[in-house]
Structures are given as structure tokens and as C-alpha cells.
Design a protein around this motif. Structure first.
Motif, PDB file in Angstrom:
ATOM      1  N   CYS A  25       0.841  -1.204   0.000  1.00  0.00           N
ATOM      2  CA  CYS A  25       0.000   0.000   0.000  1.00  0.00           C
ATOM      3  C   CYS A  25       0.874   1.251   0.000  1.00  0.00           C
ATOM      4  N   ALA A  26       1.894   1.268   0.874  1.00  0.00           N
ATOM      5  CA  ALA A  26       2.768   2.439   0.972  1.00  0.00           C
ATOM      6  C   ALA A  26       3.544   2.658  -0.324  1.00  0.00           C
ATOM      7  N   ALA A  27       4.032   1.567  -0.922  1.00  0.00           N
ATOM      8  CA  ALA A  27       4.810   1.693  -2.160  1.00  0.00           C
ATOM      9  C   ALA A  27       3.944   2.201  -3.310  1.00  0.00           C
ATOM     10  N   ALA A  28       2.717   1.681  -3.426  1.00  0.00           N
ATOM     11  CA  ALA A  28       1.823   2.124  -4.498  1.00  0.00           C
ATOM     12  C   ALA A  28       1.391   3.568  -4.281  1.00  0.00           C
ATOM     13  N   ALA A  29       1.100   3.935  -3.026  1.00  0.00           N
ATOM     14  CA  ALA A  29       0.725   5.326  -2.730  1.00  0.00           C
ATOM     15  C   ALA A  29       1.892   6.271  -3.009  1.00  0.00           C
ATOM     16  N   ALA A  30       3.105   5.841  -2.675  1.00  0.00           N
ATOM     17  CA  ALA A  30       4.286   6.669  -2.963  1.00  0.00           C
ATOM     18  C   ALA A  30       4.466   6.846  -4.467  1.00  0.00           C
ATOM     19  N   LYS A  31       4.286   5.752  -5.200  1.00  0.00           N
ATOM     20  CA  LYS A  31       4.430   5.814  -6.659  1.00  0.00           C
ATOM     21  C   LYS A  31       3.415   6.787  -7.252  1.00  0.00           C
ATOM     22  N   ALA A  32       2.166   6.702  -6.804  1.00  0.00           N
ATOM     23  CA  ALA A  32       1.124   7.588  -7.318  1.00  0.00           C
ATOM     24  C   ALA A  32       1.382   9.033  -6.927  1.00  0.00           C
ATOM     25  N   ALA A  33       1.790   9.266  -5.678  1.00  0.00           N
ATOM     26  CA  ALA A  33       2.037  10.632  -5.209  1.00  0.00           C
ATOM     27  C   ALA A  33       3.186  11.279  -5.981  1.00  0.00           C
ATOM     28  N   VAL A  34       4.257  10.520  -6.203  1.00  0.00           N
ATOM     29  CA  VAL A  34       5.400  11.074  -6.950  1.00  0.00           C
ATOM     30  C   VAL A  34       5.033  11.293  -8.413  1.00  0.00           C
ATOM     31  N   ARG A  35       4.235  10.387  -8.965  1.00  0.00           N
ATOM     32  CA  ARG A  35       3.782  10.584 -10.346  1.00  0.00           C
ATOM     33  C   ARG A  35       2.993  11.902 -10.459  1.00  0.00           C
ATOM     34  N   MET A  36       2.093  12.159  -9.500  1.00  0.00           N
ATOM     35  CA  MET A  36       1.323  13.402  -9.502  1.00  0.00           C
ATOM     36  C   MET A  36       2.223  14.613  -9.306  1.00  0.00           C
ATOM     37  N   ASN A 128       9.603  -1.314   7.500  1.00  0.00           N
ATOM     38  CA  ASN A 128      10.618  -2.352   7.372  1.00  0.00           C
ATOM     39  C   ASN A 128      11.396  -2.282   6.064  1.00  0.00           C
ATOM     40  N   LYS A 129      12.440  -3.102   6.014  1.00  0.00           N
ATOM     41  CA  LYS A 129      13.436  -3.036   4.933  1.00  0.00           C
ATOM     42  C   LYS A 129      12.830  -3.230   3.552  1.00  0.00           C
ATOM     43  N   VAL A 130      11.995  -4.240   3.367  1.00  0.00           N
ATOM     44  CA  VAL A 130      11.437  -4.520   2.036  1.00  0.00           C
ATOM     45  C   VAL A 130      10.502  -3.405   1.582  1.00  0.00           C
ATOM     46  N   PRO A 131       9.552  -2.936   2.410  1.00  0.00           N
ATOM     47  CA  PRO A 131       8.750  -1.787   1.977  1.00  0.00           C
ATOM     48  C   PRO A 131       9.588  -0.549   1.641  1.00  0.00           C
ATOM     49  N   ARG A 132      10.635  -0.305   2.425  1.00  0.00           N
ATOM     50  CA  ARG A 132      11.512   0.832   2.114  1.00  0.00           C
ATOM     51  C   ARG A 132      12.151   0.656   0.731  1.00  0.00           C
ATOM     52  N   ALA A 133      12.609  -0.565   0.446  1.00  0.00           N
ATOM     53  CA  ALA A 133      13.241  -0.830  -0.854  1.00  0.00           C
ATOM     54  C   ALA A 133      12.226  -0.697  -1.990  1.00  0.00           C
ATOM     55  N   MET A 134      10.991  -1.153  -1.746  1.00  0.00           N
ATOM     56  CA  MET A 134       9.940  -1.031  -2.758  1.00  0.00           C
ATOM     57  C   MET A 134       9.650   0.446  -3.067  1.00  0.00           C
ATOM     58  N   ILE A 135       9.507   1.228  -2.010  1.00  0.00           N
ATOM     59  CA  ILE A 135       9.246   2.663  -2.187  1.00  0.00           C
ATOM     60  C   ILE A 135      10.395   3.320  -2.950  1.00  0.00           C
ATOM     61  N   GLN A 136      11.622   3.047  -2.510  1.00  0.00           N
ATOM     62  CA  GLN A 136      12.796   3.657  -3.136  1.00  0.00           C
ATOM     63  C   GLN A 136      12.870   3.325  -4.627  1.00  0.00           C
ATOM     64  N   LYS A 137      12.646   2.060  -4.963  1.00  0.00           N
ATOM     65  CA  LYS A 137      12.712   1.625  -6.366  1.00  0.00           C
ATOM     66  C   LYS A 137      11.691   2.382  -7.224  1.00  0.00           C
ATOM     67  N   GLU A 138      10.443   2.441  -6.764  1.00  0.00           N
ATOM     68  CA  GLU A 138       9.395   3.096  -7.551  1.00  0.00           C
ATOM     69  C   GLU A 138       9.666   4.586  -7.710  1.00  0.00           C
ATOM     70  N   VAL A 139      10.111   5.239  -6.650  1.00  0.00           N
ATOM     71  CA  VAL A 139      10.369   6.683  -6.707  1.00  0.00           C
ATOM     72  C   VAL A 139      11.546   6.989  -7.628  1.00  0.00           C
ATOM     73  N   GLU A 140      12.627   6.209  -7.499  1.00  0.00           N
ATOM     74  CA  GLU A 140      13.808   6.449  -8.349  1.00  0.00           C
ATOM     75  C   GLU A 140      13.486   6.247  -9.828  1.00  0.00           C
ATOM     76  N   GLU A 141      12.680   5.230 -10.153  1.00  0.00           N
ATOM     77  CA  GLU A 141      12.315   4.994 -11.549  1.00  0.00           C
ATOM     78  C   GLU A 141      11.497   6.158 -12.116  1.00  0.00           C
ATOM     79  N   LEU A 142      10.563   6.689 -11.332  1.00  0.00           N
ATOM     80  CA  LEU A 142       9.761   7.815 -11.786  1.00  0.00           C
ATOM     81  C   LEU A 142      10.603   9.078 -11.975  1.00  0.00           C
ATOM     82  N   CYS A 143      11.549   9.281 -11.073  1.00  0.00           N
ATOM     83  CA  CYS A 143      12.443  10.440 -11.207  1.00  0.00           C
ATOM     84  C   CYS A 143      13.258  10.340 -12.500  1.00  0.00           C
ATOM     85  N   ARG A 144      13.784   9.149 -12.799  1.00  0.00           N
ATOM     86  CA  ARG A 144      14.553   8.970 -14.042  1.00  0.00           C
ATOM     87  C   ARG A 144      13.667   9.192 -15.268  1.00  0.00           C
TER      88      ARG A 144
END
Length: 388
Positions: A25-36, A128-144
Motif C-alpha cells: 500500500c505504501a509503495a503504491a501510494a508513494a508511486k502515485a504521489a510522486v507521479r502526480m 521495514n526493509k522490504v517496503p523501504r526498498a519497494m518505495i525507493q525503487k518506484e520513486v527512483e524509476e519515476l524520477c529517471r
């Protein structure tokens, strides 16, 4: 990549839906928020590929945006798993920062770590570690993809998270102020034994890393209640192992514990006297047979042992044994075998003991090392009190 609707498990001949974790949920919400934030478009749906390889297509709620920030939420759906976090809305606020990088923190309703031994350090948000990694991956890809070179701040918050956390392990673990953002696969599998064992592992590690050498363990609520009412040991220091006696012993060995005292209702622990290390009734239900066999060893008549074999509950069987005057010798036989199988499971690498009781008959007996373990636990808790 298959959607979540294709995944389920079968429990008691019933199809059980998979769900998704607070981490997803956090990773998808982060992805959507950064996309917006980076496109200034409003997002109503977002996809997320979980570590398990299942593709989620999630509804985005409460989408809002400004020139340098955006916020949205995803509602947790645990499928058919009975999870207190089910239905919570996981919010993420994304903001641009001058400093480069992705900065992840927790806001209101997300717990904060106050004790050593957990996955995140003291003072960190319980993400936790995996959610943090999921969030980081999605945000970095959108930034690129959007040629953005600045930094992004991600703050996860959960309305009702603080009150929901009181129904979880978090207060016992030293996580204060809210729930944890969890998940190793991104997917919730209904009634997962692996998830239960993982929660035992987390609590055990936290105790050991905070200085505990000896562990006080009960299978469940009966043991905790007995501890509180009848034993001079702090019930709040105990941890529950459910039916997973074998896994609990294995984890304690691997973590370097010195010993364990189990305090258990006989209905669970009598099975250990036959070497049964998962005490769930679906895995094994030989209580009458075990009590009957040990009654024979203690010298009871075969006629009365047949009566034991026809009982439904351990309390019924114990009433027969008590009536015949064999309670003490039968319990001596049982506790001797419990000691044997506990030590066999751990290859004698732990100092082990058990105290047995029943709700109807009270204290029943204990293994040979139980008194010494009580003493060592007392000494350990005194040291902890002084250190505090």
C-alpha cells in the motif's frame, strides 16, 4: 505477471483470497504521489509489481497536489486473512527537496522504534526493509523517467494507526505511536503459518538483543494467565509461541539464547511428551493416547487406561488419573519425556524446562530444570530492572 485475483489458498475446503501488505500500500501510494508531483496529473489507479512477482492494480484515494507536493492513499486489503490492519488507509505525502536522494519517514499513525533488536534502529519509523526498498525503487524509476534530478521526501501516515497498533504486537516490541509498515513478499497469504512464526522470531530477537539470555514462553493466553496469577515471574516478559514448539526451540538456538522455561496448559504440552513439536489439533491430537501410555508406565490398571482413551479432554483424563491416585507418578513420566524431547530437538544446546497446569486441576508438575530456570529468570529480571 499474473494479477492477484488468480491467487488463493485452500483452508478447510474453502477458497481463501490473497491480499496485499501495508508495505505494498505504501509503495503504491508513494508511486502515485510522486507521479502526480512530477507530472501534475491526477492519478486514480496505480500498478505495483510485488517482490512475489504478482502485479497489483490498486485504486488511489484522496489524491491531492500542490506545486511542490502531492498526497494520496491506498486502502489495505488483507484478503481473507484476519488482520487488524485490514481496511486502513495508508497515506503518502511526497515533496520535492533540494538535497538529492529519496528520504523515507513515518508520520502520524506509523510507529517509531524505541527498543533495540528490531529490523530498524531505535528512533526510526517502523517501516521495514522490504517496503523501504519497494518505495525507493518506484520513486527512483519515476524520477529517471521524468528527468527529475532533485530529491524526494516520502512520509507515510496511517489515520487510526495509533489505536489499531494497540491490537498488535507493537506495544510488546517497543514500537510506539502506530502500526508497522510490513511485508517481505508484498502479498498477504491467508492464515499463513510463516507469518505467525515470523512474528515469534521478531519478538524473540528483540528480547535477546535487549539482553535476555533466558526466555519465558507460553503457547497462548492460558499460560500467560497462569503465569500472572500463580507464578512469581513477570507475565509481561513472556512471549507466546502458539503451536510452534519446534520452530521456537530452533530459533532460540540460532539466536544464541541460553535457556527457555515453558509454562503451558497440559492440553498443548502433553503432545511434546511424544515428540510432537507442532501442537495444533490439525497436525496431531493424541492427548488421550499419550496420557494413557504414561498411565500404563506408572502402573495404572488397563481397565482404567481404557477409560482414559475414551475421554475427549485432558481434564477428563486427569480426573480419572487423580481418582485412581496416580496423578503424581503419571506427571513424573510425562515431564521426564517432555524434558527428553525438548533436549533432543535442540541437541542439548539449551537449558530447558516446563511447568504444566490445567484450568480445572491447577498445578500438575514440572521438569527437572524448571526450578533452576525460575531462579535464573528472576536474576535476569532483577538485572534488567537495575539497568533501567
Amino acid at each position: 505477471m499474473t494479477g492477484l485475483e488468480e491467487f488463493y489458498s485452500i483452508k478447510n475446503n474453502k477458497k481463501m483470497r490473497f491480499g496485499y501488505t501495508t508495505g505494498s500500500c505504501a509503495a503504491a501510494a508513494a508511486k502515485a504521489a510522486v507521479r502526480m508531483l512530477l507530472t501534475q496529473e491526477t492519478v486514480t489507479q496505480e500498478t505495483l509489481l510485488t517482490p512475489k512477482g504478482i502485479l497489483l492494480n490498486l485504486e488511489i484515494l484522496h489524491a491531492r497536489k500542490g506545486p511542490d507536493w502531492a498526497s494520496c492513499a491506498v486502502r489495505k486489503d488483507g484478503g481473507d486473512d484476519p488482520d487488524v490492519t485490514n481496511g486502513l488507509e495508508i497515506f503518502v505525502r511526497a515533496e520535492k527537496t533540494k538535497e538529492k536522494g529519496v528520504f523515507i519517514d513515518g508520520g502520524s499513525g506509523v510507529g517509531r522504534v524505541t527498543r533495540k533488536g528490531l529490523e530498524q534502529p531505535v528512533g526510526a519509523a517502523a517501516i521495514n526493509k522490504v517496503p523501504r526498498a519497494m518505495i525507493q525503487k518506484e520513486v527512483e524509476e519515476l524520477c529517471r523517467d521524468n528527468h527529475y534530478l532533485g530529491g524526494i521526501s516520502i512520509v507515510v501516515s496511517v489515520p487510526k494507526g495509533e489505536e489499531t497498533a494497540l491490537k498488535t504486537f507493537n506495544p510488546r516490541l517497543g514500537i510506539e505511536g502506530g502500526i508497522s509498515i510490513l511485508g517481505t513478499s508484498g502479498i498477504v497469504e491467508p492464515m499463513s503459518e510463516a507469518a505467525l512464526i515470523k512474528s515469534i522470531e521478531i519478538e524473540m530477537r528483540q528480547k535477546i538483543e535487549n539482553g535476555a539470555e533466558y526466555l519465558l514462553i507460553t503457547p497462548g493466553n492460558y499460560g500467560a494467565a497462569y503465569l500472572k496469577e500463580y507464578m512469581e515471574l513477570p507475565a509481561e516478559e513472556s512471549l507466546k509461541c502458539s503451536n510452534f514448539i519446534g520452530e521456537t526451540l530452533d530459533m532460540a538456538v540460532n539466536m544464541g539464547a541460553k535457556g527457555i522455561l515453558f509454562v503451558s496448559h497440559i492440553g498443548k504440552f502433553v503432545k511434546v511428551a511424544a515428540g510432537i513439536m507442532n501442537t495444533h489439533s490439525h497436525c496431531s491430537d493424541a492427548r488421550a493416547e499419550i496420557l494413557g501410555a504414561n498411565a500404563v508406565r506408572a502402573g495404572m490398571s488397563l481397565e482404567r487406561v481404557r477409560d482414559i482413551l475414551n475421554t475427549i479432554t485432558t481434564d477428563e483424563a486427569l480426573a480419572i488419573i487423580k481418582e485412581e491416585g496416580f496423578l503424581k507418578p503419571v506427571m513424573e513420566e510425562i515431564t521426564e519425556r517432555i524434558q527428553y524431547y525438548l533436549e533432543e530437538r535442540t541437541y542439548h544446546r539449551l537449558f530447558l524446562g516446563a511447568v504444566l497446569f490445567s484450568n480445572e486441576h491447577g498445578y500438575l508438575g514440572e521438569t527437572k530444570h524448571a526450578q533452576e530456570l525460575k531462579h535464573r529468570l528472576h536474576q535476569q529480571y532483577k538485572k534488567e530492572e537495575k539497568a533501567e
